[in-house]
Each structure stands twice: as structure tokens, then as C-alpha cells.
Design an enzyme around this catalytic site. Structure first.
Site, PDB file in Angstrom:
ATOM      1  N   ASN A   1      37.863  43.998  35.586  1.00 30.93           N
ATOM      2  CA  ASN A   1      37.309  42.896  36.477  1.00 30.93           C
ATOM      3  C   ASN A   1      38.200  41.568  36.071  1.00 30.93           C
ATOM      4  OD1 ASN A   1      34.749  41.386  37.362  1.00 30.93           O
ATOM      5  ND2 ASN A   1      35.025  40.639  35.179  1.00 30.93           N
TER       6      ASN A   1
ATOM      7  N   SER B   1      37.122  43.321  46.125  1.00 30.66           N
ATOM      8  CA  SER B   1      36.580  42.040  46.917  1.00 30.66           C
ATOM      9  C   SER B   1      36.606  42.215  48.361  1.00 30.66           C
ATOM     10  CB  SER B   1      37.280  40.780  46.480  1.00 30.66           C
ATOM     11  OG  SER B   1      37.075  39.669  47.343  1.00 30.66           O
TER      12      SER B   1
ATOM     13  N   TYR C   1      45.044  35.336  45.322  1.00 32.31           N
ATOM     14  CA  TYR C   1      43.975  36.010  44.803  1.00 32.31           C
ATOM     15  C   TYR C   1      43.742  37.085  46.129  1.00 32.31           C
ATOM     16  CZ  TYR C   1      39.111  37.644  44.332  1.00 32.31           C
ATOM     17  OH  TYR C   1      37.780  38.265  43.991  1.00 32.31           O
TER      18      TYR C   1
ATOM     19  N   LYS D   1      44.142  41.234  45.199  1.00 31.84           N
ATOM     20  CA  LYS D   1      43.160  41.991  45.626  1.00 31.84           C
ATOM     21  C   LYS D   1      43.496  43.145  46.692  1.00 31.84           C
ATOM     22  CE  LYS D   1      39.787  40.862  42.854  1.00 31.84           C
ATOM     23  NZ  LYS D   1      39.244  41.636  41.802  1.00 31.84           N
TER      24      LYS D   1
END
Length: 335
Positions: free
Chosen positions: A90, A142, A155, A159
Site C-alpha cells: 500500500n 487506483s 503516480y 500505478k
């Protein structure tokens, strides 16, 4: 692997936000929890919550970008708590900025933590689970793993990479007829402390794009996915028009839409202090810092329940997708 079979769990990024909420839920189930994160203050506070719930806690300071630290942490968990049944990846860090305003070393650091941190965690988990031929690994993903948005290139890239890595590894485990399970849980916008501690070069304070959910919604889905790890992926909240319609129907149109709206929708009306401390290189809940807890500063706008998460968990994916799209369209129009 049902929750009654899970005795020892590892949660990375456990000191705050979604990781912290997940730790609390695992502790209430009587599961011994190893908490991995960089910040000592946040780790100790989270560990106390586990102990207050009657569980065993093992807080370990570890930078997920450092493979050797992650391997050592896994060995310590096995020695002090017992065989690892569940590993939840996570931890992440990132930068709010246009790509051309993100320095190369910052982009690399965000990638090392957010993507390679998952690779290191997965490798460490498999080193213990594969010889026993059992265990579950949950990758916290995500909606932005399927649709990139402006101002979050580092990000989104990380992901996306996690999805490709996880799909490839899942095929290998199936080929080997392994009983180790691997699944993903894709999250929507969440009210976590990240908007107060990530490095930002935006002119105004960063905010999540509605619909926003509380971290506890994500935690319930993550633990639920660990109970039923046979699925490839679970969706939490509305994946929005970005993931359901955007990439499948009109990706070019969505690009232009996000070019017009994606900057405004990710910023509040308030200014941001660009000299404020951030957690890219050092934790803000380390020595001299403070505990940031689970929730961020958007609780007045965050939902505490997600019908779509329930539908996804119960394999009603088509209905979940329709509801998610409708909620996403409404939220974007209102915003």
C-alpha cells in the site's frame, strides 16, 4: 484464504491513511500485524491501536524503495510473529505538479517508492509463501492505474506499472499451479493525509477529485479482498467515467476534457506553502514530527459507504460499473 485462516499480516504504508485504517480492521479481527512504514511516530501510534484492540503489533521502520530493508523486514516478521499469511502492498509517495516541473530525481523517487516498493514487497512475500504454497498478496491500486490524469504523472505511471507487473506475475503463479493468491483493489479518491504532505508545485492546495470516500471504505474492501483472493481485481467506489467510458469509448475526447478540467478539479481555492515540509524524501511522522492518523481534511465531503464496493465484492461487476459511471459523471458535472 478466509479471515479465520489469516493469523499474521503485513501492511506497508501502515502509519497513516488507508494503511492505518486497514491495520485497525485487521487488529479487530485478532490478526497479528506487522506495520511497515518510514515514520516512527506514526508507526508507534498505529501499533498502540493494535495492542489496544488486543492484538500483537510489530512496527518496523522501512523504506519500501530499499529492497534489502524490505527483505530484512520480512524475515523479522517471520521470526517474531510467525508465518506470513497476508501481505498488503500500500505504501506510496508522489508529486503534485506538471511533468515538466517535476525534477528527474523526484520522479525517480516517487517511482521507486510507489512501483518498486510493490515489487520489493511482493518478492519478499513470495520468498516466504512459495515454499509453503499458501498465502495471499493484495496490491492496493487506483482508478488512475487505468486512466492517467494531469498533474499526477509520476503516480499514474507507477500505478499503471503495478497493474502490468501484477498481471504478469499472476499468470506465472497460475502456470506453476501455485496456491499463493494475488489480487488487486483499485481505489477512488480518498480523504487521506496525502494532500497535506505530498510534495506540491501547484499554485493552490491539492484536493481529491469527487466522489471522495473515507479511508475506512478502502480498508474494508482490502480486507474483504484478502478473504476472497480468487478475483483478479476489486473496485472501490466509483471508478468514474475516467476508467469505464474514457479508455473504452472515447479516450481522445477524455484527454481533451481532462486538459480543460483536470487542473481546476484537483485544487482548492486556498494557496499552498511551497516551502512546507513534504514526505517524498523523509517521513513527516518521523522524529520531531507528529502522527497524521487516518483521515485528511476533506471529511465534510467524504462518503463513509460505497455500494459499488459491495457489488464488486459480490461479483456484480456489471451493475457496479453502471453505478460507478453514473456517480462519476454526476460528481464531475457538480464539481
Amino acid at each position: 484464504m478466509r479471515h479465520q485462516d489469516i493469523r499474521v499480516a503485513v501492511v506497508t504504508g501502515a502509519s497513516a491513511g488507508v494503511g492505518r485504517a486497514t491495520v485497525r480492521l485487521l487488529a479487530r479481527r485478532g490478526i497479528a500485524v506487522a506495520l511497515l512504514a518510514r515514520g516512527r511516530v506514526g508507526l508507534d501510534a498505529a501499533a498502540e491501536e493494535v495492542r489496544a484492540a488486543g492484538g500483537r503489533a510489530l512496527p518496523i521502520e522501512v523504506d519500501m524503495a530499499d529492497h534489502d530493508q524490505v527483505v530484512d523486514a520480512g524475515r523479522r516478521v517471520e521470526t517474531e510473529l510467525g508465518p506470513i499469511d497476508l501481505w498488503i502492498n500500500n505504501a506510496f509517495s508522489s508529486v503534485f505538479a506538471p511533468f515538466q516541473q517535476t525534477r528527474p530525481e523526484e520522479f525517480r523517487r516517487a517511482t521507486d517508492v510507489t512501483y518498486l516498493g510493490y515489487v520489493h514487497g511482493t518478492r519478499a512475500a513470495l520468498s516466504h509463501m512459495t515454499p509453503r504454497d499458501r498465502g495471499t498478496i493484495v496490491q492496493v491500486g487506483s482508478a488512475l492505474a487505468y486512466r492517467g490524469i494531469p498533474l499526477q504523472a509520476a503516480y499514474c505511471g507507477a500505478k499503471h506499472a503495478i497493474v502490468g507487473f501484477t498481471e504478469a506475475l499472476r499468470c506465472e503463479l497460475l502456470h506453476e499451479r501455485s496456491n499463493v493468491k494475488l489480487t488487486m483493489v483499485h481505489l477512488p479518491a480518498l480523504n487521506t493525509p496525502q494532500f497535506d504532505w505530498l510534495l506540491s508545485r501547484l499554485p493552490r492546495h491539492a484536493e481529491p477529485v469527487p466522489p471522495i470516500y473515507e479511508p475506512e471504505v478502502a480498508a474494508r474492501a482490502i480486507v474483504g479482498a484478502a478473504d476472497r483472493p480468487g478475483r483478479r481485481a476489486y473496485w472501490v467506489g466509483a471508478p468514474t467515467v475516467l476508467t469505464i467510458l474514457g479508455n473504452r469509448v472515447a479516450p481522445g475526447l477524455l484527454d481533451r476534457y481532462l486538459a480543460r478540467t483536470g487542473y481546476r478539479s484537483q485544487q482548492t481555492g486556498g494557496p499552498v506553502d511551497h516551502d512546507r515540509p513534504n514526505n517524498l524524501w523523509q517521513p513527516l511522522d518521523g522524529p520531531g514530527g507528529h502522527d497524521h492518523g487516518v483521515r485528511g481534511s476533506f471529511s465534510s465531503r467524504a462518503h463513509s459507504r460505497s455500494p459499488q464496493a459491495w457489488l464488486s465484492r459480490h461479483r456484480l461487476a456489471a451493475v457496479a460499473g453502471v453505478l460507478g459511471t453514473a456517480a462519476g459523471v454526476l460528481a464531475w458535472r457538480r464539481h
